[in-house]
Structure formats: structure tokens, C-alpha cells
Design a protein around this motif. Structure first.
Motif, PDB file in Angstrom:
ATOM      1  N   GLY A  81       0.920  -1.196   0.068  1.00 13.08           N
ATOM      2  CA  GLY A  81      -0.044   0.110   0.052  1.00 13.08           C
ATOM      3  C   GLY A  81       0.965   1.383   0.202  1.00 13.08           C
ATOM      4  N   TRP A  82       0.199   2.344   0.466  1.00 11.93           N
ATOM      5  CA  TRP A  82       1.027   3.662   0.414  1.00 11.93           C
ATOM      6  C   TRP A  82       0.358   4.513   1.668  1.00 11.93           C
ATOM      7  CZ3 TRP A  82      -2.768   7.312   0.079  1.00 11.93           C
ATOM      8  CH2 TRP A  82      -3.958   6.953  -0.613  1.00 11.93           C
ATOM      9  N   VAL A  83       1.213   5.467   1.844  1.00 11.81           N
ATOM     10  CA  VAL A  83       0.740   6.528   2.856  1.00 11.81           C
ATOM     11  C   VAL A  83       1.217   7.852   2.402  1.00 11.81           C
ATOM     12  CG1 VAL A  83       3.001   6.427   4.061  1.00 11.81           C
ATOM     13  CG2 VAL A  83       0.979   7.300   5.255  1.00 11.81           C
ATOM     14  N   LYS A  84       0.312   8.868   2.600  1.00 10.73           N
ATOM     15  CA  LYS A  84       0.446  10.048   1.854  1.00 10.73           C
ATOM     16  C   LYS A  84       0.475  11.311   2.926  1.00 10.73           C
ATOM     17  CE  LYS A  84      -1.456  13.129  -1.729  1.00 10.73           C
ATOM     18  NZ  LYS A  84      -2.480  13.001  -2.951  1.00 10.73           N
ATOM     19  N   ASP A  85       1.138  12.044   2.963  1.00 10.93           N
ATOM     20  CA  ASP A  85       1.082  13.198   3.715  1.00 10.93           C
ATOM     21  C   ASP A  85       0.083  14.316   2.909  1.00 10.93           C
ATOM     22  OD1 ASP A  85       1.418  15.743   5.078  1.00 10.93           O
ATOM     23  OD2 ASP A  85       3.357  15.511   5.305  1.00 10.93           O
ATOM     24  N   THR A  86      -1.016  14.908   3.616  1.00  8.23           N
ATOM     25  CA  THR A  86      -2.128  15.708   3.158  1.00  8.23           C
ATOM     26  C   THR A  86      -2.154  17.015   3.637  1.00  8.23           C
ATOM     27  OG1 THR A  86      -3.697  14.661   4.640  1.00  8.23           O
ATOM     28  CG2 THR A  86      -3.545  13.494   2.550  1.00  8.23           C
ATOM     29  N   LYS A  87      -1.324  17.503   4.365  1.00  7.88           N
ATOM     30  CA  LYS A  87      -1.336  18.672   4.844  1.00  7.88           C
ATOM     31  C   LYS A  87       0.041  19.287   5.063  1.00  7.88           C
ATOM     32  CE  LYS A  87      -3.607  20.841   8.820  1.00  7.88           C
ATOM     33  NZ  LYS A  87      -4.462  20.652  10.073  1.00  7.88           N
ATOM     34  N   ALA A  88       0.185  20.753   4.716  1.00  8.04           N
ATOM     35  CA  ALA A  88       1.350  21.610   4.991  1.00  8.04           C
ATOM     36  C   ALA A  88       1.546  21.831   6.195  1.00  8.04           C
ATOM     37  CB  ALA A  88       1.406  22.650   3.883  1.00  8.04           C
ATOM     38  N   ASP A  89       1.904  21.131   7.165  1.00  9.03           N
ATOM     39  CA  ASP A  89       1.943  21.389   8.642  1.00  9.03           C
ATOM     40  C   ASP A  89       3.232  20.996   9.309  1.00  9.03           C
ATOM     41  OD1 ASP A  89       1.691  18.564   8.560  1.00  9.03           O
ATOM     42  OD2 ASP A  89      -0.135  18.542   9.853  1.00  9.03           O
ATOM     43  N   GLY A  90       4.223  20.573   8.585  1.00 11.83           N
ATOM     44  CA  GLY A  90       5.455  20.236   9.084  1.00 11.83           C
ATOM     45  C   GLY A  90       5.524  19.082   9.730  1.00 11.83           C
ATOM     46  N   LYS A  91       4.324  18.147   9.796  1.00 10.97           N
ATOM     47  CA  LYS A  91       4.436  16.773  10.187  1.00 10.97           C
ATOM     48  C   LYS A  91       4.423  15.817   8.971  1.00 10.97           C
ATOM     49  CE  LYS A  91       1.640  18.023  14.168  1.00 10.97           C
ATOM     50  NZ  LYS A  91       0.236  17.714  14.790  1.00 10.97           N
ATOM     51  N   CYS A  92       4.814  14.575   9.482  1.00 13.96           N
ATOM     52  CA  CYS A  92       4.892  13.559   8.641  1.00 13.96           C
ATOM     53  C   CYS A  92       3.766  12.515   8.547  1.00 13.96           C
ATOM     54  CB  CYS A  92       6.185  12.745   8.492  1.00 13.96           C
ATOM     55  SG  CYS A  92       7.631  13.360   8.390  1.00 13.96           S
ATOM     56  N   GLN A 143       3.251  14.379  -0.412  1.00 10.23           N
ATOM     57  CA  GLN A 143       4.213  13.379  -0.638  1.00 10.23           C
ATOM     58  C   GLN A 143       3.647  12.117  -0.362  1.00 10.23           C
ATOM     59  OE1 GLN A 143       7.414  13.605  -1.977  1.00 10.23           O
ATOM     60  NE2 GLN A 143       6.531  15.789  -2.490  1.00 10.23           N
ATOM     61  N   THR A 144       4.000  10.967  -1.217  1.00  9.28           N
ATOM     62  CA  THR A 144       3.595   9.496  -1.182  1.00  9.28           C
ATOM     63  C   THR A 144       4.526   8.473  -0.911  1.00  9.28           C
ATOM     64  OG1 THR A 144       1.497  10.205  -2.191  1.00  9.28           O
ATOM     65  CG2 THR A 144       2.042   7.790  -1.992  1.00  9.28           C
ATOM     66  N   GLU A 145       4.608   7.717  -0.073  1.00  9.32           N
ATOM     67  CA  GLU A 145       5.474   6.826   0.123  1.00  9.32           C
ATOM     68  C   GLU A 145       4.623   5.290   0.050  1.00  9.32           C
ATOM     69  OE1 GLU A 145       8.825   6.420   0.452  1.00  9.32           O
ATOM     70  OE2 GLU A 145       8.929   8.645   0.206  1.00  9.32           O
ATOM     71  N   TRP A 146       5.434   4.148  -0.937  1.00 13.69           N
ATOM     72  CA  TRP A 146       5.037   3.083  -1.073  1.00 13.69           C
ATOM     73  C   TRP A 146       5.224   1.878   0.010  1.00 13.69           C
ATOM     74  CZ3 TRP A 146       0.802   1.884  -4.173  1.00 13.69           C
ATOM     75  CH2 TRP A 146       0.210   2.990  -5.094  1.00 13.69           C
ATOM     76  N   PHE A 147       4.761   0.983   0.217  1.00 11.19           N
ATOM     77  CA  PHE A 147       5.525  -0.052   1.224  1.00 11.19           C
ATOM     78  C   PHE A 147       4.888  -1.350   0.586  1.00 11.19           C
ATOM     79  CE2 PHE A 147       1.850   1.905   3.478  1.00 11.19           C
ATOM     80  CZ  PHE A 147       1.020   0.657   3.565  1.00 11.19           C
TER      81      PHE A 147
END
Length: 113
Positions: A59-70, A91-95
Motif C-alpha cells: 500500500g501507500w501513505v500520503k502526507d495531506t497537510k502542509a503542517d510540518g508533520k509526516c 508526498q506519498t511513500e509506497w510499502f
């Protein structure tokens, strides 16, 4: 004993974290389940599938907010814990990985840190 989850996830750029803060409730999923998870600042999508008695996840995980968090996905399988992080709005990371010992369950959390 298989150790595919550790090896495959490590090559996908996953790193361990010091702890889990503000995580969504764990989803203990079994073979054949697909999930779409949304929390403030993060989205994830993953599928659990089994082969030869071993649980697999991709799957994948995506950062959806410009808040400085991951955006983070925490994965527990066969007594081992792994993390996938996407840092930076959009940004999106696949795993992808396989459990190290026979099981049909993988626990997954989605959160930001």
C-alpha cells in the motif's frame, strides 16, 4: 523462519520511530482485507493478502497537510514493527512486505508526527 517483511520494508525507505503519538486505532486485518484510512494530515491505503501461510501487505501513505508533520503508517507483523513515512504535503511513500513467520494477521496504524 522468513524475514521478508523486514528486508522488503527496509528497502522501501522505512525507518523505526521512537514512539506513536496520536495514532488512529489499530486495524488488525486478516487476509483479503483492503483499507482506506484518513486522519487529519494523512491518508493511507493498503491490502492484506496471504500466500503459503504468510500474511503480506502492500500500500501507500500520503502526507495531506502542509503542517510540518509526516504521515506515518506503523505495521506490526510476526512480533516485528516497521514504519513508512511520507513527509511534505502531497508526498506519498509506497510499502510492501511479508510476515516473518506464518500468520494471517497484520496490525496497521495511520497517524502524523
Amino acid at each position: 523462519m522468513k524475514n521478508h517483511l523486514k528486508a522488503v520494508l527496509a528497502t522501501a525507505g522505512l525507518v523505526a520511530a521512537a514512539g506513536v503519538v496520536g495514532a488512529s486505532p489499530a486495524s488488525a486485518d486478516t487476509c483479503g482485507n483492503t483499507r482506506d484510512v484518513s486522519v487529519t494530515g494523512a491518508k493511507s491505503h493498503y491490502t492484506i493478502w496471504c500466500s503459503g501461510g504468510y500474511a503480506n501487505i502492500d500500500g501507500w501513505v500520503k502526507d495531506t497537510k502542509a503542517d510540518g508533520k509526516c504521515a506515518v503508517v506503523k505495521i506490526q507483523a510476526s512480533g516485528e514493527t516497521f514504519y513508512s513515512r511520507a513527509c511534505g504535503n502531497g508526498q506519498t511513500e509506497w510499502f510492501i512486505g511479508e510476515s516473518a513467520t506464518p500468520t494471517n494477521t497484520i496490525k496497521v496504524w495511520t497517524y502524523t508526527e
